[in-house]
Scaffold this active site. Structure first.
Site, PDB file in Angstrom:
ATOM      1  N   CYS A 120      -0.352 -33.678   3.496  1.00 48.62           N
ATOM      2  CA  CYS A 120       1.082 -33.824   3.704  1.00 48.62           C
ATOM      3  C   CYS A 120       1.636 -32.524   4.270  1.00 48.62           C
ATOM      4  O   CYS A 120       0.914 -31.540   4.409  1.00 48.62           O
ATOM      5  CB  CYS A 120       1.787 -34.148   2.381  1.00 48.62           C
ATOM      6  SG  CYS A 120       1.168 -35.635   1.552  1.00 48.62           S
TER       7      CYS A 120
ATOM      8  N   GLY B 224       1.795 -35.964   8.255  1.00 51.75           N
ATOM      9  CA  GLY B 224       2.224 -37.121   7.488  1.00 51.75           C
ATOM     10  C   GLY B 224       3.170 -37.990   8.280  1.00 51.75           C
ATOM     11  O   GLY B 224       4.208 -37.520   8.735  1.00 51.75           O
TER      12      GLY B 224
ATOM     13  N   ASN C 133       1.649 -31.245  -1.875  1.00 52.28           N
ATOM     14  CA  ASN C 133       0.571 -31.534  -0.930  1.00 52.28           C
ATOM     15  C   ASN C 133      -0.743 -31.312  -1.651  1.00 52.28           C
ATOM     16  O   ASN C 133      -0.992 -30.222  -2.167  1.00 52.28           O
ATOM     17  CB  ASN C 133       0.665 -30.608   0.289  1.00 52.28           C
ATOM     18  CG  ASN C 133      -0.480 -30.820   1.268  1.00 52.28           C
ATOM     19  OD1 ASN C 133      -1.103 -31.879   1.289  1.00 52.28           O
ATOM     20  ND2 ASN C 133      -0.758 -29.808   2.079  1.00 52.28           N
ATOM     21  N   GLY C 134      -1.591 -32.338  -1.691  1.00 54.90           N
ATOM     22  CA  GLY C 134      -2.893 -32.190  -2.329  1.00 54.90           C
ATOM     23  C   GLY C 134      -3.247 -33.378  -3.182  1.00 54.90           C
ATOM     24  O   GLY C 134      -2.661 -34.462  -3.065  1.00 54.90           O
TER      25      GLY C 134
ATOM     26  N   TYR D  64      -9.353 -30.225  11.922  1.00 54.21           N
ATOM     27  CA  TYR D  64      -8.492 -31.320  12.365  1.00 54.21           C
ATOM     28  C   TYR D  64      -7.046 -31.245  11.916  1.00 54.21           C
ATOM     29  O   TYR D  64      -6.132 -31.444  12.693  1.00 54.21           O
ATOM     30  CB  TYR D  64      -9.078 -32.660  11.902  1.00 54.21           C
ATOM     31  CG  TYR D  64      -8.125 -33.813  12.114  1.00 54.21           C
ATOM     32  CD1 TYR D  64      -7.783 -34.217  13.402  1.00 54.21           C
ATOM     33  CD2 TYR D  64      -7.543 -34.466  11.043  1.00 54.21           C
ATOM     34  CE1 TYR D  64      -6.883 -35.256  13.606  1.00 54.21           C
ATOM     35  CE2 TYR D  64      -6.654 -35.504  11.240  1.00 54.21           C
ATOM     36  CZ  TYR D  64      -6.317 -35.895  12.522  1.00 54.21           C
ATOM     37  OH  TYR D  64      -5.435 -36.914  12.717  1.00 54.21           O
TER      38      TYR D  64
END
Length: 486
Positions: free
Chosen positions: A12, A38, A114-115, A255
């Site tokens: 995210c 996201g 995030n995670g 990426y």
């Protein structure tokens, strides 16, 4: 990556700002530059002298905030925002962040995450037994509920105690009426950076590209185990733990991150070029032209061409107006998405031996489609070179690969994969090559990187995921020698 890594849905984007007159607008602008992290939902919470305003919804940021008046109604000089991918079963708006919580001392606070927590089931059970009613189904709200129900004194002490109860990969932004707080897990799996606006406002966000977007200058990376506390009096650096061991997700360089971002002093674009160069050095092939799969593989393709001496050309075109296909729930829809967004420049491809550079293969279906596309356009041969190692292992720290069943490299040899994607040859970058391309982030044994998806060397215990991992071990028998951190 093209469509197939699009099962990697958990990463995210976070953006927060403290002390700016146009906080909500700047947060929108920063999130726009993080949209690649996201695309399933977005939200912003603003803070106007302790009064919180929130807007969130499903879809792209521009869709959620389609009405320009929405931003103007998010009053205040501070804000935090979030762009999100969904995991299975978590597609409802109730899971879109930032989330809001009530607190006995501070009143209300907002949280964005995030995670992925590796002990989320355990924590959820503890909270449920304590009488907590959950507002969502994702693990992102667990920290907020732990803080809200903590028996410690003072918000920061409650936050520290709560952060020490959770495990896994996490980068958090929290906002109370009087402070903004950032926290990064003890391994620093996800990037988080601090910047400063020309007027002195403080920005904390996932990538430096978001700092660039809003005109902020880079100040520092958030370090593992740190708390960054921002108030009207300035910024304070604290810790919730000093037992840290950097293991930054190597997929950020491969990426996830934008190529114009800099992560811990390393240019993502330059790292990808080095990945391409090293896969060329490790796996040479005679060919006429090098192509990259747009857009995330173009840096690696340039590096491959420079190292090999084979000319690079723009042999594939991406339709920028088609959404990325990894949010599509079925393979049929993913395939249709690829056909809509990729086309071949026949004059570049026809009659040529092609080196096709991509950054990964997950299921293999998209690679097969692209190889077929090139050969239909007249390519004599297509030699696929992947500028990262083969994905063989689940990830439990923030990428939605929690089973190997869809990972083609976990279930097939490289020659078998080559046959399945109908390529003339196939080769991957080695794990040592990947580490060399990124560079040593520190002098620890793992060089400061997590490469568990490729080699099974997990830097932490797996907690609630251990049983599933053991089942994978038994099913495939390919984890002999894999290590799990203590």
């Amino acid at each position: 990556m093209p469509a197939e890594i699009k099962g990697l849905n958990e990463e995210c984007g976070l953006f927060g700002i403290w002390g700016a007159s146009d906080a909500a607008q700047l947060t929108y602008d920063g999130l726009h530059s993080l949209q690649h992290r996201g695309q399933e939902g977005a939200g912003i919470v603003s803070n106007d002298q302790g009064q919180f305003y929130r807007h969130r919804g499903l879809g792209l940021l521009s869709e959620v905030f389609r009405d320009s008046e929405t931003i103007h109604q998010l009053y205040g000089s501070s804000a935090i925002g979030h762009v999100r991918y969904a995991t299975a079963g978590n597609h409802g708006v109730e899971n879109i962040q930032p989330m809001l919580f009530t607190h006995d001392e501070v009143g209300e606070f907002a949280l964005a995450h995030n995670g992925n927590l590796t002990n989320a089931d355990t924590i959820r059970g503890i909270l449920r037994d304590a009488g907590v009613s959950f507002q969502a189904t994702s693990d992102s709200e667990l920290l907020g509920e732990l803080v809200a129900t903590s028996h410690e004194t003072g918000f920061i002490n409650q936050l520290k105690a709560s952060l020490n109860q959770i495990h896994g990969g996490f980068a958090y932004l929290l906002m109370t009426p009087h402070m903004m707080v950032a926290a990064l897990d003890p391994n620093g799996f996800r990037p988080l950076v601090v910047g400063e606006m020309p007027d002195g406002a403080t920005v904390i966000c996932s990538e430096t590209c978001a700092l660039d977007q809003v005109g902020a200058s880079f100040v520092r990376d958030v370090e593992p185990g740190e708390l960054i506390i921002v108030t009207d009096d300035g910024m304070t650096i604290d810790h919730f733990t000093t037992d840290t061991h950097l293991a930054l997700c190597s997929m950020e360089y491969i990426y996830f991150a934008r190529p114009d971002s800099i992560i811990r002093g390393i240019s993502v674009h330059e790292a990808r070029k080095r990945m391409g160069a090293l896969v060329a050095r490790e796996n040479p092939v005679k060919a006429d032209v090098v192509l990259g799969v747009p857009n995330s593989s173009l840096s690696a393709a340039i590096g491959y061409a420079q190292e090999s001496g084979i000319p690079y050309d723009m042999g594939m075109i991406k339709n920028q107006y088609v959404a990325r296909t990894f949010i599509e729930p079925t393979q049929a829809k993913r395939d249709r998405g690829v056909s809509m967004k990729l086309s071949v420049v026949k004059s570049v491809v026809a009659g040529k031996d092609i080196v096709l550079v991509d950054d990964s293969i997950v299921r293999g279906t998209t690679s097969k489609y692209i190889v077929r596309l090139l050969k239909k356009a007249g390519a004599k041969s297509v030699h696929v070179r992947i500028a990262s190692p083969a994905l063989k292992f689940p990830c439990y720290y923030g990428i939605d690969i929690q089973t190997t069943k869809e990972l083609i490299a976990a279930n097939n040899t490289i020659p078998e994969i080559c046959t399945q994607i109908e390529a003339d040859s196939l080769a991957f970058l080695s794990v040592p090559g990947l580490i060399k391309a990124i560079g040593d982030l520190n002098d620890a044994e793992n060089h400061g990187l997590c490469t568990a998806y490729f080699d099974g060397n997990y830097p932490t215990p797996l907690y609630d995921y251990q049983a599933g991992f053991d089942a994978e071990v038994a099913r495939l028998g390919l984890y002999e020698g894999a290590n799990i951190g203590d």
